[in-house]
Design a protein around this motif. Structure first.
Motif, PDB file in Angstrom:
ATOM      1  N   ARG A   1       9.582  -0.182   3.605  1.00  0.00           N
ATOM      2  CA  ARG A   1       8.403   0.158   2.873  1.00  0.00           C
ATOM      3  C   ARG A   1       7.505  -0.961   2.626  1.00  0.00           C
ATOM      4  O   ARG A   1       6.342  -1.042   2.339  1.00  0.00           O
ATOM      5  CB  ARG A   1       9.077   0.752   1.662  1.00  0.00           C
ATOM      6  CG  ARG A   1       9.896   1.986   1.986  1.00  0.00           C
ATOM      7  CD  ARG A   1      10.388   2.758   0.643  1.00  0.00           C
ATOM      8  NE  ARG A   1      11.432   3.960   0.778  1.00  0.00           N
ATOM      9  CZ  ARG A   1      11.806   4.826   0.181  1.00  0.00           C
ATOM     10  NH1 ARG A   1      11.407   4.733  -1.300  1.00  0.00           N
ATOM     11  NH2 ARG A   1      12.571   5.722   0.316  1.00  0.00           N
ATOM     12  N   MET A   2       8.352  -2.148   2.264  1.00  0.00           N
ATOM     13  CA  MET A   2       7.507  -3.364   1.952  1.00  0.00           C
ATOM     14  C   MET A   2       6.680  -3.755   3.192  1.00  0.00           C
ATOM     15  O   MET A   2       5.416  -4.130   3.037  1.00  0.00           O
ATOM     16  CB  MET A   2       8.527  -4.581   1.797  1.00  0.00           C
ATOM     17  CG  MET A   2       7.924  -5.868   1.077  1.00  0.00           C
ATOM     18  SD  MET A   2       9.144  -7.459   1.088  1.00  0.00           S
ATOM     19  CE  MET A   2       9.982  -6.619  -0.347  1.00  0.00           C
TER      20      MET A   2
ATOM     21  N   ASP B   1       3.646  -1.491   3.278  1.00  0.00           N
ATOM     22  CA  ASP B   1       2.652  -1.720   2.267  1.00  0.00           C
ATOM     23  C   ASP B   1       1.991  -3.046   2.778  1.00  0.00           C
ATOM     24  O   ASP B   1       0.862  -3.104   2.500  1.00  0.00           O
ATOM     25  CB  ASP B   1       3.367  -2.178   1.020  1.00  0.00           C
ATOM     26  CG  ASP B   1       3.766  -0.973   0.070  1.00  0.00           C
ATOM     27  OD1 ASP B   1       3.393   0.361   0.517  1.00  0.00           O
ATOM     28  OD2 ASP B   1       4.654  -1.048  -0.688  1.00  0.00           O
TER      29      ASP B   1
ATOM     30  N   PRO C   1      -1.750  -0.840   2.848  1.00  0.00           N
ATOM     31  CA  PRO C   1      -2.685  -1.063   1.668  1.00  0.00           C
ATOM     32  C   PRO C   1      -2.717  -2.362   1.016  1.00  0.00           C
ATOM     33  O   PRO C   1      -3.771  -2.646   0.412  1.00  0.00           O
ATOM     34  CB  PRO C   1      -1.879  -0.039   0.779  1.00  0.00           C
ATOM     35  CG  PRO C   1      -0.445   0.267   1.443  1.00  0.00           C
ATOM     36  CD  PRO C   1      -0.776   0.157   2.879  1.00  0.00           C
ATOM     37  N   LEU C   2      -1.862  -3.332   1.231  1.00  0.00           N
ATOM     38  CA  LEU C   2      -1.858  -4.547   0.825  1.00  0.00           C
ATOM     39  C   LEU C   2      -2.624  -5.497   1.560  1.00  0.00           C
ATOM     40  O   LEU C   2      -3.072  -6.468   1.275  1.00  0.00           O
ATOM     41  CB  LEU C   2      -0.642  -5.056   0.340  1.00  0.00           C
ATOM     42  CG  LEU C   2       0.301  -4.426  -0.575  1.00  0.00           C
ATOM     43  CD1 LEU C   2       1.585  -5.061  -0.816  1.00  0.00           C
ATOM     44  CD2 LEU C   2      -0.476  -3.965  -1.862  1.00  0.00           C
TER      45      LEU C   2
ATOM     46  N   LYS D   1      -1.044  -9.873  -3.441  1.00  0.00           N
ATOM     47  CA  LYS D   1      -0.859  -8.501  -3.716  1.00  0.00           C
ATOM     48  C   LYS D   1       0.376  -8.061  -3.677  1.00  0.00           C
ATOM     49  O   LYS D   1       1.082  -7.147  -4.317  1.00  0.00           O
ATOM     50  CB  LYS D   1      -1.642  -7.656  -2.711  1.00  0.00           C
ATOM     51  CG  LYS D   1      -3.130  -7.827  -3.118  1.00  0.00           C
ATOM     52  CD  LYS D   1      -4.344  -6.823  -2.323  1.00  0.00           C
ATOM     53  CE  LYS D   1      -5.741  -6.986  -2.716  1.00  0.00           C
ATOM     54  NZ  LYS D   1      -6.433  -5.949  -1.898  1.00  0.00           N
ATOM     55  N   LEU D   2       1.352  -8.632  -2.479  1.00  0.00           N
ATOM     56  CA  LEU D   2       2.720  -8.305  -2.320  1.00  0.00           C
ATOM     57  C   LEU D   2       3.530  -8.832  -3.531  1.00  0.00           C
ATOM     58  O   LEU D   2       4.310  -7.826  -3.956  1.00  0.00           O
ATOM     59  CB  LEU D   2       3.110  -8.784  -1.124  1.00  0.00           C
ATOM     60  CG  LEU D   2       4.927  -8.678  -0.740  1.00  0.00           C
ATOM     61  CD1 LEU D   2       4.537  -7.250   0.083  1.00  0.00           C
ATOM     62  CD2 LEU D   2       5.155  -9.666   0.094  1.00  0.00           C
TER      63      LEU D   2
ATOM     64  N   LYS E   1       2.793  -6.414  -6.749  1.00  0.00           N
ATOM     65  CA  LYS E   1       3.606  -5.037  -6.675  1.00  0.00           C
ATOM     66  C   LYS E   1       4.994  -5.399  -6.624  1.00  0.00           C
ATOM     67  O   LYS E   1       5.540  -4.364  -7.449  1.00  0.00           O
ATOM     68  CB  LYS E   1       3.196  -4.557  -5.249  1.00  0.00           C
ATOM     69  CG  LYS E   1       4.130  -3.185  -5.023  1.00  0.00           C
ATOM     70  CD  LYS E   1       3.259  -2.190  -4.051  1.00  0.00           C
ATOM     71  CE  LYS E   1       4.029  -1.000  -4.030  1.00  0.00           C
ATOM     72  NZ  LYS E   1       3.491  -0.096  -3.069  1.00  0.00           N
ATOM     73  N   TYR E   2       5.662  -6.399  -6.184  1.00  0.00           N
ATOM     74  CA  TYR E   2       7.159  -6.418  -6.034  1.00  0.00           C
ATOM     75  C   TYR E   2       7.739  -7.375  -7.080  1.00  0.00           C
ATOM     76  O   TYR E   2       8.769  -7.355  -7.226  1.00  0.00           O
ATOM     77  CB  TYR E   2       7.561  -6.662  -4.561  1.00  0.00           C
ATOM     78  CG  TYR E   2       7.329  -5.519  -3.790  1.00  0.00           C
ATOM     79  CD1 TYR E   2       8.382  -4.493  -3.389  1.00  0.00           C
ATOM     80  CD2 TYR E   2       6.283  -5.624  -2.916  1.00  0.00           C
ATOM     81  CE1 TYR E   2       8.206  -3.542  -2.814  1.00  0.00           C
ATOM     82  CE2 TYR E   2       6.115  -4.440  -2.108  1.00  0.00           C
ATOM     83  CZ  TYR E   2       7.080  -3.516  -2.092  1.00  0.00           C
ATOM     84  OH  TYR E   2       6.726  -2.342  -1.066  1.00  0.00           O
TER      85      TYR E   2
END
Length: 458
Positions: free
Chosen positions: A436-437, A440, A444-445, A451-452, A455-456
């Motif tokens: 999933r990472m 992303d 979308p990132l 941005k990573l 989000k995490y």
């Protein structure tokens, strides 16, 4: 204030025989009413603007955060020489891994609601002392973008010894030390037979935990092809102190057999007069016989033995409890999910039997292949006719039953089964957090590392 100092060991009674070492392991046996849950998790501190790792010293630093936790929340500081290296409070501790990873070693607690409250409180305190200085924390199994050269070195004596030794015994040991992070849980056993069954079951199923918690697909901004690069690192760190320990599955395995294993694990260090003495590659057996050249005529104390036990890193480790070591670090909910998964399986006798039934006919070759494939392919790995995704669904159902039977309720009347929900979503979809990472990051990132992190991060 506490100072790391082993001067008292000079006068500590030496162990008389191997039976003393085995007896120390056996001293962990306790009645079920006294079983507890000890959860540990590691995370990477970083500067939000630059996305660089925290140095040990400075305004935005490891030491500053430790000092802030001590000043604002009453944690007792622990020093090694002049260096602040840990904190202690109410049976828990905050310690530093070699690359500056912060580790919360939780207090032994009765149920998972307490565990999750402990994690939540810790993260709230971390945020309270870091928000104003633009520092964040990331829970993943391996740093997604930092190089080995960028990683800071924490000023702890044992880590200096390990840094020098690791390249002699494996290619990825320095990465293990500085660029990986994990979540693990420490669990109790009733007696030797219970220890053996829990050890075998959890060791066989550790690759399943690796897949369910896989969260380290990237190194230096690139896809490694592994869902858990952290787990892959452990296959090339040090064969003398890592792995799946085939002897645990052999007839006659007991506390004494684990003692024999540890006697053959090469030493790292001696702790004497407040200093770590390099003992890499030395024999603890020779130490037992008073023939260690670093301490001629001296025999080890139980404190030396407990130090030595901490220098082996199999997928499940025995001390006076069992440590589950196969999972990548992750988000808040997944920190709570790891102890939930294992408590449900191991703290109920019928569920322990059911979990062992899943894995008891696997051959050593299948277990080792599954360890490798779980790190590589996650739930798409296979053993025999079954995918790891199929096994995950079956084992999670067993764990859920074990948690339901415990009937430990929070103030709202909910039991502990809800902590498995993040894992159930992974098992149902077949997609690990790593996959999933990556999706992303590539989608979308827009391959934007800021941005990573946003989000995490916690």
């Amino acid at each position: 204030m506490t100072q790391l100092d082993a001067a008292a060991r000079k006068d500590a009674a030496p162990v008389e025989s191997k039976d003393d070492l085995t007896g120390y392991l056996a001293s962990g046996c306790k009645p079920k009413a006294d079983w507890r849950i000890g959860t540990e998790h590691e995370k990477f501190g970083f500067c939000r603007k630059s996305l660089t790792p925290l140095p040990y010293d400075g305004e935005r630093s490891v030491r500053a955060i430790l000092q802030g936790l001590s000043d604002e929340f009453g944690w007792a500081p622990v020093y090694e020489g002049d260096h602040l290296v840990a904190l202690k409070k109410d049976g828990a501790s905050v310690t530093l891994e070699p690359g500056g990873q912060f580790e919360l070693s939780g207090a032994p607690l009765e149920h998972l609601h307490q565990t999750c409250n402990e994690v939540h409180s810790h993260l709230d305190q971390i945020r309270a002392v870091t928000d104003t200085v633009e520092v964040g924390f990331l829970g993943v199994g391996h740093t997604p973008n930092w190089t080995r050269a960028e990683m800071p070195h924490m000023p702890k004596g044992r880590y200096g010894i390990m840094r020098n030794y690791m390249p002699e015994v494996g290619n990825l040991g320095l990465d293990m030390m500085h660029r990986t992070a994990t979540v693990q849980v420490n669990l109790d056993f009733a007696d030797e037979a219970d220890m053996v069954k829990k050890f075998r079951t959890s060791l066989a199923l550790q690759p399943l935990a690796t897949a369910l918690f896989a969260n380290s697909p990237m190194v230096e901004g690139k896809d490694t092809g592994f869902v858990s690069w952290r787990a892959n690192i452990w296959t090339d760190t040090d064969p003398n102190r890592t792995g799946l320990l085939d002897f645990v599955f052999e007839d006659g395995f007991d506390f004494e057999r684990y003692t024999e294993y540890m006697l053959d694990v090469p030493m790292y260090f001696l702790f004497r007069n407040g200093d770590y003495v390099d003992a890499t590659g030395k024999s603890f057996r020779a130490f037992m016989d008073g023939k260690l050249d670093l301490a001629p005529g001296e025999r080890p104390s139980l404190e030396d033995w407990t130090d030595h036990l901490s220098t082996a890193f199999p997928e499940v480790r025995l001390k006076t409890f069992l440590e589950m070591r196969g999972a990548d670090s992750g988000s808040w909910s997944r920190i709570c999910a790891l102890p939930a998964f294992w408590v449900g399986l191991l703290y109920n006798s019928s569920c322990l039997d059911a979990a062992w039934d899943v894995a008891k006919n696997w051959t050593p070759e299948q277990r080792h292949a599954l360890r490798t494939d779980a790190a590589h392919y996650g739930l798409k790995a296979r053993i025999g006719k079954h995918s790891l995704q199929d096994i995950a669904k079956e084992v999670l159902a067993v764990s859920r039953e074990g948690l339901r039977d415990r009937a430990q309720l929070d103030t709202g009347g909910s039991d502990e089964t809800g902590f498995l929900q993040p894992l159930q979503e992974i098992a149902d979809s077949g997609l690990t957090m790593a996959e999933r990472m990556l999706a992303d990051f590539e989608g979308p990132l827009g391959r934007d590392m800021h941005k990573l992190y946003e989000k995490y991060a916690f």
